[in-house]
Enzyme design. Structure first.
Site, mmCIF file in Angstrom:
data_model
loop_
_atom_site.group_PDB
_atom_site.id
_atom_site.type_symbol
_atom_site.label_atom_id
_atom_site.label_comp_id
_atom_site.label_asym_id
_atom_site.label_seq_id
_atom_site.Cartn_x
_atom_site.Cartn_y
_atom_site.Cartn_z
ATOM 1 C CB CYS A 162 7.324 2.583 22.588
ATOM 2 S SG CYS A 162 7.857 2.489 24.291
ATOM 3 C CG HIS A 203 6.452 6.583 22.213
ATOM 4 N ND1 HIS A 203 5.529 5.867 23.157
ATOM 5 C CD2 HIS A 203 7.801 6.227 22.750
ATOM 6 C CE1 HIS A 203 5.991 5.638 24.044
ATOM 7 N NE2 HIS A 203 7.412 5.651 24.125
ATOM 8 C CG ASN A 237 6.471 5.932 28.085
ATOM 9 O OD1 ASN A 237 5.631 5.125 27.024
ATOM 10 N ND2 ASN A 237 7.778 5.987 27.764
#
Length: 334
Positions: free
Chosen positions: A126, A259, A290
């Protein structure tokens, strides 16, 4: 008698760099919490309370990491106003490319018709997009590349364990890209980054060889409570370091794009950061889920398209995830 060796000539590039264009591509299938709860034993209220997710975007069968990366890249290049012939490096952050080699980056470069660019994939989960932006900044300023295409792309739903009610509802699929090029004024601040390999077992994917040998697909595993504590303490401290490295005070920041992992993580980070109410906060996870390495550029595009953020704004971006790895910097929005 020792003979003096020749002096090596060092490369030299632009004084600074900046982002000139951003583009995103989301999975075509919209999966809301009601549909998600037909797959796992959960509820819309439970999912929203714990993550903020209302719906997520899943790739359809015709969408691949390559097709999504190309779509996002074409948008970013067009918006940058930079001739594709002047892009001579491609960095792709992904954990969804199913081959060790050749890289997804070389396929992206070929699909875009780029001529002889440097091309490589980055494996930083990520945080991969922010890693890529930092590397692109260094490449432009040292003269090893004139313009760099940085892509984050993930199709995590093909690595999701839909029997795990703790993770199955989290993930979305998409791609985001930016073009980084030379600038006469600073447009990308110093990166704050690092890793903690001793915590590699907090978020991990199955070994692909072992999974396929047992007749299973490799899936993602995560110890959510440990990730939450790490992100809301250690990573929150790193956001302050990234601001300080860029020479900015909290009141000088316009936008915060973390993020898109969990709205509760974002809220906890904000309590520690003491940002003024004027700072625009990205909440793209509500509609996207996500999407790992793709989440920051996708969220950046959304803020610019909605008008919540504008070209020239200062934005703090920070990615964090499996490794455990993290990276963040302040950028000027394109």
């Amino acid at each position: 008698m020792r003979i003096m060796s020749a002096t090596i000539k060092a490369s030299q590039g632009a004084p600074y760099s900046r982002i000139y264009g951003v583009g995103g591509e989301r999975g075509n299938r919209v999966v809301d919490n009601a549909e998600m709860c037909t797959i796992i034993d959960s509820s819309d209220e439970w999912i929203q309370q714990r993550t903020g997710i209302v719906e997520r975007r899943w790739a359809t069968e015709d969408q691949t990491p390559l097709s999504m990366a190309l779509a996002a890249s074409r948008k970013a290049i067009e918006r940058s106003g930079i001739d594709p012939a002047q892009i001579n490096a491609v960095l792709v952050a992904t954990g969804s490319h199913t081959r060790q080699f050749p890289s997804l980056a070389v396929s992206v470069a070929a699909g875009l018709g780029l001529k002889d660019p440097a091309a490589t994939d980055l494996s930083a989960a990520c945080a991969g997009f922010c890693y890529g932006v930092s590397l692109a900044d260094s490449m432009v300023r040292t003269g090893t590349a004139k313009n760099v295409l940085v892509v984050g792309v993930e199709i995590l739903t093909r690595q999701t364990d839909f029997t795990d009610r703790g993770t199955a509802f989290l993930f979305g699929d998409g791609a985001g890209a930016v073009v980084v090029g030379p600038s006469e004024t600073p447009g990308i601040g110093p990166v704050v980054w690092g890793s903690d390999g001793e915590s590699a077992d907090v978020i991990w994917s199955d070994d692909w060889n072992e999974a396929f040998a047992s007749g299973k697909k490799p899936v993602i595993h995560m110890e959510g409570n440990k990730v939450f504590r790490w992100a809301t303490t250690f990573i929150a401290e790193k956001t302050a370091e990234a601001l300080e490295a860029a020479g900015l005070k909290p009141e000088e920041l316009d936008v915060f794009i973390p993020h898109q992992a969990n709205n509760r993580i974002t809220d906890s980070m904000l309590r520690r950061m003491h940002l003024p109410e004027s700072v625009v906060i990205s909440r793209d996870i509500r509609q996207m889920g996500n999407s790992s390495a793709a989440s920051i550029p996708i969220a950046m595009e959304a803020l610019l398209e909605s008008g919540d953020a504008k070209s020239g704004d200062t934005a703090l971006v920070i990615g964090f995830g499996a490794g455990l790895v993290y990276a963040g910097q302040v950028v000027v929005l394109p």
